[in-house]
Design a protein around this motif. Structure first.
Motif, PDB file in Angstrom:
ATOM      1  N   GLN B 303     -11.678 -30.276 -38.881  1.00  0.00           N
ATOM      2  CA  GLN B 303     -11.668 -29.047 -39.671  1.00  0.00           C
ATOM      3  C   GLN B 303     -12.441 -29.215 -40.971  1.00  0.00           C
ATOM      4  OE1 GLN B 303      -7.496 -28.171 -40.543  1.00  0.00           O
ATOM      5  NE2 GLN B 303      -7.482 -29.620 -42.230  1.00  0.00           N
ATOM      6  N   VAL B 304     -13.106 -28.151 -41.334  1.00  0.00           N
ATOM      7  CA  VAL B 304     -13.727 -28.078 -42.646  1.00  0.00           C
ATOM      8  C   VAL B 304     -13.155 -26.833 -43.291  1.00  0.00           C
ATOM      9  CG1 VAL B 304     -15.878 -27.758 -43.932  1.00  0.00           C
ATOM     10  CG2 VAL B 304     -15.835 -29.235 -41.930  1.00  0.00           C
ATOM     11  N   GLU B 305     -12.352 -27.035 -44.307  1.00  0.00           N
ATOM     12  CA  GLU B 305     -11.647 -25.925 -44.929  1.00  0.00           C
ATOM     13  C   GLU B 305     -12.222 -25.685 -46.306  1.00  0.00           C
ATOM     14  OE1 GLU B 305      -8.427 -24.532 -43.733  1.00  0.00           O
ATOM     15  OE2 GLU B 305      -9.128 -25.391 -41.842  1.00  0.00           O
ATOM     16  N   THR B 306     -12.864 -24.552 -46.502  1.00  0.00           N
ATOM     17  CA  THR B 306     -13.365 -24.280 -47.845  1.00  0.00           C
ATOM     18  C   THR B 306     -12.807 -22.978 -48.406  1.00  0.00           C
ATOM     19  OG1 THR B 306     -15.287 -23.010 -47.155  1.00  0.00           O
ATOM     20  CG2 THR B 306     -15.562 -25.379 -47.278  1.00  0.00           C
ATOM     21  N   GLY B 307     -12.212 -22.178 -47.559  1.00  0.00           N
ATOM     22  CA  GLY B 307     -11.797 -20.853 -48.002  1.00  0.00           C
ATOM     23  C   GLY B 307     -10.314 -20.727 -48.266  1.00  0.00           C
ATOM     24  N   LEU B 446     -25.532 -33.078 -51.975  1.00  0.00           N
ATOM     25  CA  LEU B 446     -25.878 -34.309 -51.261  1.00  0.00           C
ATOM     26  C   LEU B 446     -24.754 -35.344 -51.352  1.00  0.00           C
ATOM     27  CD1 LEU B 446     -28.713 -35.091 -49.962  1.00  0.00           C
ATOM     28  CD2 LEU B 446     -28.967 -36.599 -51.912  1.00  0.00           C
ATOM     29  N   ILE B 447     -24.228 -35.517 -52.546  1.00  0.00           N
ATOM     30  CA  ILE B 447     -23.187 -36.519 -52.753  1.00  0.00           C
ATOM     31  C   ILE B 447     -21.924 -36.150 -51.974  1.00  0.00           C
ATOM     32  CG2 ILE B 447     -21.650 -37.565 -54.483  1.00  0.00           C
ATOM     33  CD1 ILE B 447     -24.022 -37.060 -56.511  1.00  0.00           C
ATOM     34  N   VAL B 448     -21.564 -34.865 -52.034  1.00  0.00           N
ATOM     35  CA  VAL B 448     -20.359 -34.415 -51.345  1.00  0.00           C
ATOM     36  C   VAL B 448     -20.528 -34.536 -49.829  1.00  0.00           C
ATOM     37  CG1 VAL B 448     -18.989 -32.373 -50.811  1.00  0.00           C
ATOM     38  CG2 VAL B 448     -19.494 -32.940 -53.192  1.00  0.00           C
ATOM     39  N   ASN B 449     -21.706 -34.159 -49.347  1.00  0.00           N
ATOM     40  CA  ASN B 449     -21.929 -34.283 -47.908  1.00  0.00           C
ATOM     41  C   ASN B 449     -21.890 -35.735 -47.465  1.00  0.00           C
ATOM     42  OD1 ASN B 449     -22.136 -31.666 -46.731  1.00  0.00           O
ATOM     43  ND2 ASN B 449     -23.961 -31.362 -47.964  1.00  0.00           N
ATOM     44  N   GLY B 450     -22.386 -36.607 -48.318  1.00  0.00           N
ATOM     45  CA  GLY B 450     -22.315 -38.030 -47.999  1.00  0.00           C
ATOM     46  C   GLY B 450     -20.867 -38.496 -47.936  1.00  0.00           C
ATOM     47  N   TYR B 451     -20.110 -38.014 -48.872  1.00  0.00           N
ATOM     48  CA  TYR B 451     -18.692 -38.365 -48.950  1.00  0.00           C
ATOM     49  C   TYR B 451     -17.928 -37.894 -47.701  1.00  0.00           C
ATOM     50  CZ  TYR B 451     -13.901 -37.625 -50.702  1.00  0.00           C
ATOM     51  OH  TYR B 451     -12.546 -37.575 -50.850  1.00  0.00           O
ATOM     52  N   CYS B 452     -18.344 -36.769 -47.154  1.00  0.00           N
ATOM     53  CA  CYS B 452     -17.648 -36.183 -45.994  1.00  0.00           C
ATOM     54  C   CYS B 452     -18.269 -36.573 -44.664  1.00  0.00           C
ATOM     55  CB  CYS B 452     -17.706 -34.662 -46.058  1.00  0.00           C
ATOM     56  SG  CYS B 452     -16.956 -33.979 -47.502  1.00  0.00           S
ATOM     57  N   LEU B 471     -20.347 -26.332 -47.800  1.00  0.00           N
ATOM     58  CA  LEU B 471     -19.755 -27.231 -48.792  1.00  0.00           C
ATOM     59  C   LEU B 471     -20.516 -27.131 -50.104  1.00  0.00           C
ATOM     60  CD1 LEU B 471     -19.050 -30.533 -46.856  1.00  0.00           C
ATOM     61  CD2 LEU B 471     -17.399 -28.929 -47.793  1.00  0.00           C
ATOM     62  N   ALA B 472     -21.828 -27.147 -50.008  1.00  0.00           N
ATOM     63  CA  ALA B 472     -22.644 -27.088 -51.216  1.00  0.00           C
ATOM     64  C   ALA B 472     -22.383 -25.776 -51.954  1.00  0.00           C
ATOM     65  CB  ALA B 472     -24.119 -27.229 -50.860  1.00  0.00           C
ATOM     66  N   ILE B 473     -22.306 -24.688 -51.196  1.00  0.00           N
ATOM     67  CA  ILE B 473     -22.086 -23.386 -51.829  1.00  0.00           C
ATOM     68  C   ILE B 473     -20.705 -23.306 -52.479  1.00  0.00           C
ATOM     69  CG2 ILE B 473     -21.762 -20.919 -51.351  1.00  0.00           C
ATOM     70  CD1 ILE B 473     -23.985 -21.202 -49.245  1.00  0.00           C
TER      71      ILE B 473
END
Ligand SMILES: Nc1ncnc2c1ncn2[C@@H]1O[C@H](COP(=O)(O)OP(=O)(O)O)[C@@H](O)[C@H]1O
Ligand SMILES: [Mg+2]
Lengths: 255, 480
Positions: B303-307, B446-452, B471-473
């Motif tokens: 899961q990717v939960e952003t909302g 970039l950093i967050v995507n690397g982390y995930c 995620l970036a948004i």
């Protein structure tokens, strides 16, 4: 006469929150095709100079100006300074877990190209560039696909900095103690890499406190930075003199 | 059979004729607000449900009435007024025209690279496009039909495959499981149903994205996925476009059943409206997701939960069969005033069962992000193994990250490993990227995507790309 790439005038900078003054009226002019070495005791402000020029947060410029190729750098965000052609090889390169060196560099190159109104580099061209440039610093091509600096040895990190410099082809490169922590072989490799990247259109500022690097990257000028200012400028022989006598004679002479 | 490609879809889409007169009918279909037995009977009657399902709902309703809303989660919100909700209405706001759609939302969709037509479809504007997709879905379904795969709305399944629904409904998430599950069992309106026959490997990712009637399921969604012996399926829930919804409360139930030697991969990208910068509005997402694994089977949740303003969600696995495997890979991002309490439960009952939990929490703004996990090893679960890794990344000094790992172990042969880290996003990392020419936003992305990365890698390709952008948004202007 070749053009001025870096022009620093009467630069005063302090630590933002503490108001601690670090740079106290520094002047430095670097022309295309030149290599300048900046030497000086620990804590003199060498890394601070690199940080201020490249726009790191946490420093306040209270006086003076910094121009690169005629552009006022202090007006620009750090990424814009990079896009204008400024490169800093960090004294302590950071790790970025999960982000491959290749992805990182490709993003960077394409951002820079976009800023300059150039077309993005194709995956194929990019990869051949990676192969070519990683040879320059004898960087294992496996490292190119690993996460940025993650699990790299000290020497590999420094070589990776120069590899990135080769990929980004900056106008002005500042190398902040790239030699520290390198054994003699690694030092030779790094220096050879830098020498191959030198040309009449770019300039290199080498920050170091050992003269040994300067045997390999031969500078046109050597400056001594002490107490936030350039206190002495000379040619390569100044580095040898410093090696012999240390810095005290300069700072006391100046006081 | 050749794989059904995106290009073929696009081609078919072009060749479809529009069929009108579907959506308006649904729109007019409304039931007065409030919840009582009559309302439930009305829902059931409108859907022409069999008697047993009405009984199921009524029983759930009486169970629910005895329950109280749980308060143990690390979230704060004003409790919904359950009598103020209309339990049968088109749950997503349909915009009258493209001009009515929130410009901010349009801008976000542009950034995600969603085409105009797609944007209209997702916001429910262009009826014709909706109809178009229904016909696309139909041909998609035909392809699956050849393999005996059933993939349809829950309502359709009730009509066309009542024996399957009856056999499995509520077997993984029983009515009395929790307050929201009970409520869902009483009033669920629609959702998805999926059945993969014995030995069949589903040749494509099944996505609700292709089933536009999903747009009408919103609030109390019910999903049931059954993978029969030796079968294999990858199911994608939701889509990555922002979904602004007037409904405050979402209480979905998802049940997965992996029979012997079967494998289910269930991926979610959740991007409900998180509320504005001041914490106003936003969806409450209270979801119960659980799967049961029979012998040698495997269930994997990603899961990717952003909302959502408040998220309460614990996709879980009951590892009933010997040698079964449960996995949970999660990225949960909270920003502004969002609150997320999410994690998983791995219930080891069979021998040699294995579970892996990788949770990546990212908190920004003044948000609160909690991981809550339970690893339970039953007395007969010899040689059970669990690996849990739980990382939190803080973007500001005002946000919070919390981890609540629980372990209940009744068998000494179990091997359990737990790793947890909390870190603040490095200003040095951001500066390093900026010095190489990346803007601050790009750097954070970039950093967050690397982390995930470990989690994003588990998503199907196209989904992963969109999830990265998302995620970036979600984290724009979030460092402090
Ligand atoms: N962010 C900071 N906060 C506080 N002091 C700092 C900071 N950066 C540098 N300094 C201080 O400024 C002085 C110069 O440091 P630096 O530029 O790193 O010296 P050098 O690189 O010449 O060894 C030192 O006294 C150091 O402690
Ligand atoms: Mg230094």
């Amino acid at each position: 006469m070749s053009k001025i790439l870096i022009d620093i005038k009467n630069l005063h900078a302090e630590i933002e929150d503490e108001g601690k003054k670090i740079l106290k009226g520094l002047n430095l002019t670097v022309k295309a095709g030149e290599v300048h070495a900046i030497m000086g005791p620990n804590g003199a402000g060498k890394s601070t100079l690199a940080s201020v020029v490249s726009g790191k947060d946490g420093y306040e410029v209270t006086e003076g100006s910094v121009e690169m190729d005629g552009k006022d750098l202090l007006e620009l965000d750090p990424d814009e300074r990079a896009k204008e052609g400024l490169f800093l090889a960090f004294q302590y390169p950071v790790e970025i877990p999960g982000v491959s060196n290749i992805n990182f560099l490709r993003t960077a190159i394409n951002e820079i190209k976009e800023y300059r109104g150039e077309e993005a580099v194709s995956a194929k061209d990019f990869m051949s560039m990676v192969r070519e440039k990683s040879k320059l610093v004898e960087l294992d091509s496996k490292l190119a696909s690993r996460a940025v600096n993650e699990g790299f040895s000290g020497g590999e990190k420094k070589r990776n900095e120069i590899f990135q410099m080769a990929m980004l082809e900056p106008k002005v490169a500042i190398l902040d103690e790239t030699d520290s922590g390198l054994d003699i072989d690694a030092l030779r490799i790094v220096a050879a890499g830098v020498n191959k990247l030198r040309n009449e259109n770019n300039a290199v500022i080498v920050i170091t406190h050992y003269q040994r690097l300067l045997d390999y990257i031969v500078p046109d000028f050597v400056h001594v930075l002490a107490d936030g200012k350039i206190v002495k400028t000379g040619d390569k022989s100044l580095a040898l003199e410093l090696e012999e006598k240390g810095y005290d004679w300069l700072t006391t002479e100046n006081a | 059979m050749a794989a059904y490609t995106e290009e073929e879809f696009a081609e078919e889409l072009k060749n479809q004729e529009y069929k009108f007169g579907f959506t308006s009918e649904i729109e007019s279909d409304k039931i007065p607000a409030g919840l009582n037995e009559d309302i439930i009977r009305m829902i059931s009657a409108k859907k022409q449900e069999p008697e047993w399902l009405l009984e199921y709902r009524l029983n759930a309703y009486s169970v629910w009435q005895e329950m109280t809303e749980p308060e143990w989660a690390h979230v704060k919100y004003k409790k919904p007024d359950f009598q103020a909700i209309s339990y049968f209405s088109a749950p997503k706001k349909q915009y009258e025209s493209w001009d009515d759609v929130d410009p901010e939302m349009k801008a976000t969709m542009d950034k995600l690279g969603i085409s105009m037509d797609e944007q209209k479809k997702l916001t429910g504007v262009a009826v014709d496009f909706v109809m178009d997709s229904v016909s696309v879905a139909t041909s998609f379904k035909e392809k699956l039909g050849e393999l005996g795969i059933i993939f349809c709305s829950f309502s359709e399944a009730v009509q066309d495959h009542p024996e399957l629904v009856k056999k499995y409904l509520g077997t993984v998430v029983p009515t009395q499981d929790n307050f929201y599950a009970a409520l869902n069992s009483a009033v669920f309106t629609d959702g998805s149903f999926c059945y993969i026959p014995k030995g069949v490997r589903c040749p494509m990712e099944l996505s609700t994205y292709f089933r536009i009637n999903e747009a009408g399921t919103g609030q109390f969604e019910r999903t049931l996925v059954v993978a029969d012996q030796g079968s294999c399926v990858s199911y994608l829930e939701g889509c990555t476009a922002p979904q602004r919804d007037e409904n405050q409360l979402h209480a979905a139930v998802v049940e997965l059943i992996a029979l012997d030697d079967a494998e289910i991969k269930y991926s979610t990208v959740q991007n409900w409206f998180p509320g504005d910068k001041d914490g106003k509005g936003g969806v409450f997402n209270f979801v119960t997701k659980r799967g049961i694994c029979h012998t040698n089977s495997k269930i994997s949740w990603t899961q990717v939960e952003t909302g959502s303003a408040v998220t309460w969600k614990y996709p879980s696995c009951v590892l009933k069969g010997d040698n079964s495997i449960g996995e949970f890979y999660s990225v949960a991002v909270t920003n502004n005033f969002q609150q997320a309490d999410t994690g998983t439960k791995m219930i080891h009952l069979g021998k040699n069962t294995k579970s892996t939990i990788i949770s990546k929490g990212i908190s920004a703004g003044e948000s609160q992000n909690s991981y809550r996990g339970l690893v339970q090893i039953g007395s007969r679960a010899d040689n059970a193994r669990n690996f849990t890794q739980c990382d939190s990344l803080l973007m500001t000094d005002k946000c919070g990250a919390h981890t609540f790992p629980y372990i209940e172990c009744k068998n000494n042969s179990a091997k359990l490993e737990h790793e947890a880290t909390t870190s603040k996003i490095g200003e040095d990392q951001i500066f390093y990227c900026q010095q190489r020419g990346l803007s601050e936003e790009k750097a954070i992305g970039l950093i967050v995507n690397g982390y995930c990365k470990e989690v994003l890698n588990k998503l199907p390709m196209e989904f992963a790309v969109e999830a990265q952008k998302l995620l970036a948004i979600s984290l724009e202007n979030s460092v402090g």
